[in-house]
Design a protein around this motif. Structure first.
Motif, PDB file in Angstrom:
ATOM      1  N   ASP A  71       3.231   6.805  -8.049  1.00 59.22           N
ATOM      2  CA  ASP A  71       2.709   5.090  -8.672  1.00 59.22           C
ATOM      3  C   ASP A  71       1.831   3.957  -7.783  1.00 59.22           C
ATOM      4  N   LYS A  72       1.650   4.464  -6.902  1.00 53.79           N
ATOM      5  CA  LYS A  72       0.956   3.795  -5.986  1.00 53.79           C
ATOM      6  C   LYS A  72       1.077   2.528  -5.172  1.00 53.79           C
ATOM      7  N   ALA A  73       2.736   2.667  -4.958  1.00 52.13           N
ATOM      8  CA  ALA A  73       3.120   1.522  -3.867  1.00 52.13           C
ATOM      9  C   ALA A  73       2.540   0.733  -3.132  1.00 52.13           C
ATOM     10  N   VAL A  74       2.857  -0.264  -2.820  1.00 52.76           N
ATOM     11  CA  VAL A  74       2.253  -0.851  -1.844  1.00 52.76           C
ATOM     12  C   VAL A  74       3.387  -1.467  -0.798  1.00 52.76           C
ATOM     13  N   ILE A  75       2.823  -1.554   0.354  1.00 49.94           N
ATOM     14  CA  ILE A  75       4.717  -1.925   0.961  1.00 49.94           C
ATOM     15  C   ILE A  75       3.287  -3.283   1.708  1.00 49.94           C
ATOM     16  N   VAL A  76       4.072  -4.902   1.140  1.00 50.75           N
ATOM     17  CA  VAL A  76       3.886  -6.201   1.693  1.00 50.75           C
ATOM     18  C   VAL A  76       4.878  -6.544   2.732  1.00 50.75           C
ATOM     19  N   VAL A  77       4.668  -7.037   4.011  1.00 53.70           N
ATOM     20  CA  VAL A  77       5.200  -7.610   5.095  1.00 53.70           C
ATOM     21  C   VAL A  77       4.085  -9.433   4.884  1.00 53.70           C
ATOM     22  N   GLN A  78       5.432  -9.781   5.294  1.00 53.51           N
ATOM     23  CA  GLN A  78       5.379 -11.312   6.184  1.00 53.51           C
ATOM     24  C   GLN A  78       5.850 -12.007   7.311  1.00 53.51           C
TER      25      GLN A  78
END
Length: 192
Positions: A71-78
């Motif tokens: 699914d071409k996931a993306v990891i987002v970190v704040q």
């Protein structure tokens, strides 16, 4: 960050026969290499959003999930501090050591696994055809919960971090060196 890079490395670990060696991912400060405290994290795909699990040491606890890769996931970190200049750090280490005695024999086993994992992550081309480009692993670095000292020339400690120059004759040495409960993690000792 794209999930596929994480997945490719996790796949190498899952395909191998590693009891202790792992690839772990951390978020660290570019200048100090200290952990960047994480405020929040998410795994996003085109149709779904999942919470990202992480530790206080800013280790990303990513699932090994073929569907997220597809699914071409993306990891987002704040980060907690918005002005922090943070980076992703990949670390080959052994930090799940339950049931293990802290002996030269166990360090030999961990050293061997970490070395094999490093070669596997380098891929066929580098590990077989361009082996001279691979870093040389002299032994292991053990991070303890407290400062340590050993009366052994092959072990050098700087406060709570000790460098063990692993030799082949360690394979059969079962004398306990310290309490395994005092060990935080074991990482490769790279010399070139």
């Amino acid at each position: 960050m794209s999930y596929d890079g994480f997945y490719d490395r996790l796949k190498v670990v899952n395909k191998g026969d590693f009891q202790y060696a792992r690839v772990n991912f951390y978020i660290s400060d570019i200048g100090t290499n200290e952990a960047c405290a994480i405020k929040s994290g998410t795994i996003l795909t085109e149709n779904n959003e999942y919470p990202l699990n992480y530790t206080e040491q800013a280790q990303l606890l990513l699932p090994f999930d073929k569907q997220l890769d597809t699914d071409k996931a993306v990891i987002v970190v704040q980060p907690q501090n918005p002005v922090h200049d943070c980076q992703l750090k990949l670390q080959i280490e052994a930090n799940e050591l339950e049931g293990l005695s802290f002996t030269k024999q166990s360090l030999f086993t961990i050293h061997t696994e970490l070395d094999e994992l490093l070669a596997d992550l380098s891929g066929f081309f580098v590990s077989k055809l361009m082996w001279f480009l691979l870093p040389e692993q002299k032994g292991v670095v053990v991070t303890f919960k407290k400062p340590m000292h050993f009366d052994d020339e092959s072990i050098e400690c700087k406060k709570s971090v000790c460098y063990f120059a692993v030799a082949d004759n360690w394979q059969d040495d079962t004398k306990e060196l310290a309490d395994i409960a005092d060990v935080i993690k074991v990482t490769p000792w790279i010399t070139k």
